[in-house]
Design a protein around this motif. Structure first.
Motif, PDB file in Angstrom:
ATOM      1  N   VAL A 288      82.805  -2.942 -21.297  1.00 47.36           N
ATOM      2  CA  VAL A 288      83.337  -3.701 -22.254  1.00 47.36           C
ATOM      3  C   VAL A 288      84.011  -4.664 -21.799  1.00 47.36           C
ATOM      4  O   VAL A 288      84.542  -5.253 -20.984  1.00 47.36           O
ATOM      5  CB  VAL A 288      83.885  -2.630 -23.300  1.00 47.36           C
ATOM      6  N   ILE A 289      84.435  -5.092 -23.099  1.00 46.12           N
ATOM      7  CA  ILE A 289      85.217  -6.845 -23.036  1.00 46.12           C
ATOM      8  C   ILE A 289      86.685  -6.305 -23.952  1.00 46.12           C
ATOM      9  O   ILE A 289      86.653  -5.901 -25.042  1.00 46.12           O
ATOM     10  CB  ILE A 289      84.825  -8.311 -23.284  1.00 46.12           C
TER      11      ILE A 289
ATOM     12  N   SER B  15      86.546  -8.834 -18.537  1.00 48.20           N
ATOM     13  CA  SER B  15      85.981  -7.689 -18.633  1.00 48.20           C
ATOM     14  C   SER B  15      85.081  -7.006 -17.739  1.00 48.20           C
ATOM     15  O   SER B  15      85.533  -7.222 -16.067  1.00 48.20           O
ATOM     16  CB  SER B  15      84.062  -8.895 -18.436  1.00 48.20           C
TER      17      SER B  15
ATOM     18  N   TRP C 226      87.977 -12.757 -18.521  1.00 40.94           N
ATOM     19  CA  TRP C 226      86.918 -13.400 -19.240  1.00 40.94           C
ATOM     20  C   TRP C 226      87.657 -14.613 -20.089  1.00 40.94           C
ATOM     21  O   TRP C 226      86.390 -16.260 -19.993  1.00 40.94           O
ATOM     22  CB  TRP C 226      86.522 -13.114 -19.808  1.00 40.94           C
TER      23      TRP C 226
ATOM     24  N   GLY D 149      88.187  -5.601 -13.790  1.00 37.45           N
ATOM     25  CA  GLY D 149      87.132  -6.320 -13.840  1.00 37.45           C
ATOM     26  C   GLY D 149      88.051  -7.545 -13.926  1.00 37.45           C
ATOM     27  O   GLY D 149      88.171  -7.865 -12.650  1.00 37.45           O
ATOM     28  N   THR D 150      86.919  -8.749 -14.508  1.00 39.58           N
ATOM     29  CA  THR D 150      86.746 -10.262 -14.122  1.00 39.58           C
ATOM     30  C   THR D 150      87.988 -10.259 -15.431  1.00 39.58           C
ATOM     31  O   THR D 150      87.878 -10.303 -16.575  1.00 39.58           O
ATOM     32  CB  THR D 150      85.955 -10.524 -13.510  1.00 39.58           C
TER      33      THR D 150
ATOM     34  N   PRO E 273      83.621  -4.080 -16.189  1.00 37.04           N
ATOM     35  CA  PRO E 273      81.833  -3.939 -15.387  1.00 37.04           C
ATOM     36  C   PRO E 273      81.383  -2.792 -15.965  1.00 37.04           C
ATOM     37  O   PRO E 273      81.837  -1.838 -16.429  1.00 37.04           O
ATOM     38  CB  PRO E 273      81.709  -3.425 -14.208  1.00 37.04           C
ATOM     39  N   ASP E 274      80.295  -3.353 -16.567  1.00 33.71           N
ATOM     40  CA  ASP E 274      78.969  -1.826 -17.738  1.00 33.71           C
ATOM     41  C   ASP E 274      79.429  -0.903 -19.354  1.00 33.71           C
ATOM     42  O   ASP E 274      79.589  -0.300 -19.568  1.00 33.71           O
ATOM     43  CB  ASP E 274      78.428  -1.216 -16.326  1.00 33.71           C
TER      44      ASP E 274
ATOM     45  N   GLU F  94      91.116  -7.251 -25.203  1.00 29.07           N
ATOM     46  CA  GLU F  94      91.747  -8.326 -25.493  1.00 29.07           C
ATOM     47  C   GLU F  94      93.360  -7.443 -24.321  1.00 29.07           C
ATOM     48  O   GLU F  94      93.917  -6.744 -24.713  1.00 29.07           O
ATOM     49  CB  GLU F  94      92.235  -8.592 -26.724  1.00 29.07           C
TER      50      GLU F  94
ATOM     51  N   PHE G  77      91.629 -12.077 -21.938  1.00 29.39           N
ATOM     52  CA  PHE G  77      90.687 -11.379 -21.880  1.00 29.39           C
ATOM     53  C   PHE G  77      89.720 -10.959 -20.692  1.00 29.39           C
ATOM     54  O   PHE G  77      89.447 -12.036 -19.828  1.00 29.39           O
ATOM     55  CB  PHE G  77      88.834 -11.597 -22.592  1.00 29.39           C
TER      56      PHE G  77
END
Length: 136
Positions: free
Chosen positions: A92-93, A87, A56, A53-54, A89-90, A95, A85
């Motif tokens: 949830v975010i 993210s 956030w 993910g990326t 993709p498509d 922690e 956090f």
């Protein structure tokens, strides 16, 4: 060396690496992490979340959290750590602990899921948590 996860059904090891365990709401399709327990559990279909993910956002935890619930390093052994956090993709975010120095991080940076040793029990069992690290 024996190992165990810090909590059941939080993440699992797969042949492709670690994956977080989330849930998809059976009615509206909303994805959550962690997978709910108790009577709410029946409302969700168990699913393995993506492992990339990326970033956030993030911060540095500079003081030892209160105990309980924190059960990590003792007062004299505490070291500041990065928490952020991610993210996915498509989905949830999420922690989690970030394995990087804060001055190397930037919003939108690609990250991947990993695991790390959180503590070691008196019997030598390593307790593992999930974490995120920058992808190379």
């Amino acid at each position: 060396m024996k190992r165990r996860h810090i909590a059941p059904d939080l993440f699992e090891e797969t042949s492709a690496g670690p994956r977080l365990v989330g849930g998809r709401n059976k009615t509206d399709g909303r994805v959550v992490f962690p997978l709910p327990g108790g009577s709410e559990r029946e409302l969700y279909e168990r699913m393995l979340l993506g492992s990339k993910g990326t970033l956030w956002g993030w911060t540095v935890q500079r003081f030892r959290p209160g105990s309980p619930p924190y059960a990590g390093a003792g007062k004299d052994d505490f070291r500041p750590f990065v928490v952020g956090f991610l993210s996915i993709p498509d989905e949830v975010i999420v922690e989690g602990y970030i394995e990087a120095e804060p001055d190397t991080l930037r919003v939108g940076q690609p990250m991947e899921l990993t695991t790390r040793v959180f503590s070691t029990n008196a019997d030598g069992t390593e307790v593992t948590i999930y974490a995120f690290r920058p992808t190379i």
